[in-house]
Design an enzyme around this catalytic site. Structure first.
Site, PDB file in Angstrom:
ATOM      1  N   SER A 105       0.839  -1.194   0.000  1.00  0.00           N
ATOM      2  CA  SER A 105       0.000   0.000   0.000  1.00  0.00           C
ATOM      3  C   SER A 105       0.875   1.245   0.000  1.00  0.00           C
ATOM      4  CB  SER A 105      -0.974  -0.043   1.193  1.00  0.00           C
ATOM      5  OG  SER A 105      -1.950   0.968   1.097  1.00  0.00           O
ATOM      6  N   GLU A 205      -1.365  -2.846  -8.275  1.00  0.00           N
ATOM      7  CA  GLU A 205      -2.641  -3.129  -7.617  1.00  0.00           C
ATOM      8  C   GLU A 205      -3.180  -1.839  -7.042  1.00  0.00           C
ATOM      9  OE1 GLU A 205      -3.302  -2.867  -4.108  1.00  0.00           O
ATOM     10  OE2 GLU A 205      -1.321  -2.057  -3.701  1.00  0.00           O
ATOM     11  N   HIS A 276      -4.895  -5.342  -1.813  1.00  0.00           N
ATOM     12  CA  HIS A 276      -5.606  -5.135  -0.553  1.00  0.00           C
ATOM     13  C   HIS A 276      -6.621  -6.257  -0.361  1.00  0.00           C
ATOM     14  CE1 HIS A 276      -3.712  -1.245  -1.075  1.00  0.00           C
ATOM     15  NE2 HIS A 276      -4.080  -0.899   0.129  1.00  0.00           N
TER      16      HIS A 276
END
Length: 306
Positions: A105, A205, A276
């Site tokens: 992230s 992502e 995630h």
């Protein structure tokens, strides 16, 4: 599995669920690891895990800790504000001593910066609160990949491609693996912390981004010449977004199809178990890898990357 010294620190958003971090500590300890919690792990200033100086000091303490694994408590936002002041030689020295920096992230910003400034390998993988601290048991695949990482046994990962991406003839390419969260990678374009990787394997992502926003970010990377310089693009999981009535059939697959049309010489694969989501593999950012596809089976292979 060999017991490891794991250092947990907060470099991005404030920890809102302290119980989750404490569960993560207990679970990692139950696996036999020694877990050290950074003194400012639960610091809070507005949305951040303490002010910029506090989070910067936490990163540097993690690098100086001598830990086997430096693991973020969570992602969120905040690392972008710190990139100009991070002591990259200190992190490089820690990596050379054997410390594995691990997360995902917002952590992508630090990973890209470390690669750009030092050429060292960091790892994309779980975070403490999200992946080890849930009320349910950690995901089996995530746990197995983490165990392979800490024991030094991991040599690659594989997944099943959608039927439309099956290859009649075996295909492979070798290059530097890099990427992570799409929003973070895109935000670094044109800065000193964007890795200048040519002939690489770029994986991406994201979370809570509608497909049109994903396309917009990919467009920036496309027009900046970054995507065309890669040997392949591997898309992970893009989750937690909602379609709206005026999409009129526009969806994530529309974006993938559009991207392939813009990059006729760069294969785009999907389905990488990373993002995630509970099921996530560990990936060595900055390492030389081979991406191989046989039919619907895709493999990322790196040997002993650390």
């Amino acid at each position: 599995m060999t017991a490891q010294h794991i250092y947990l620190y907060s470099a991005s958003s404030a920890v809102r669920d302290r119980a989750a971090v404490r569960r993560a500590v207990r679970r990692l300890q139950a696996l036999g690891h020694s877990v050290e919690l950074d003194p400012s792990a639960f610091a809070t200033r507005m949305r951040f895990a303490g002010d910029d100086e506090t989070r910067l000091a936490a990163i540097h303490r993690a690098a100086a800790s001598g830990a086997d694994i430096a693991l973020i408590t969570r992602g969120g936002y905040g690392l972008s504000r710190l990139l100009a002041d991070i002591r990259y030689p200190l992190i490089a020295k820690a990596i050379d001593r054997g410390t594995v920096f691990l997360g995902y992230s917002d952590f992508t910003a630090l990973q890209c910066a470390v690669l750009a400034k030092t050429g060292r390998v960091t790892w994309s993988g779980p975070a403490a609160a999200d992946d080890f601290g849930g009320e349910g048991e950690p995901d089996d695949i995530m746990q197995a990949c983490f165990d392979d990482l800490v024991s030094g046994q991991g040599e690659g990962t594989g997944w099943r491609l959608p039927a439309r991406e099956a290859r009649e003839k075996a295909w492979s390419a070798a290059g530097t693996l890099w990427g992570g969260n799409l929003a973070m990678v895109t935000s670094l374009a044109g800065t000193p912390w964007m890795p200048q990787v040519k002939g690489g394997i770029l994986f991406l992502e994201d979370v809570a981004e509608h497909p049109y926003r994903i396309e917009r970010m990919l467009t920036q990377l496309l027009h900046g010449g970054i995507l065309a310089r890669q040997k392949a693009i591997v898309l992970g999981q893009f989750t937690h977004w909602r379609p709206v009535p005026n999409d009129n059939g526009y969806k994530l697959q529309t974006v993938v199809d559009w991207l392939r049309a813009q990059l006729p010489r760069v294969p785009v694969f999907t389905g990488l178990p990373f993002g995630h989501v509970p099921t996530k593999v560990c990936l060595p950012v900055g390492s030389k890898v081979t991406l191989a596809v046989e039919g619907r089976d895709a493999f990322l292979l790196w040997g002993h990357a650390h």
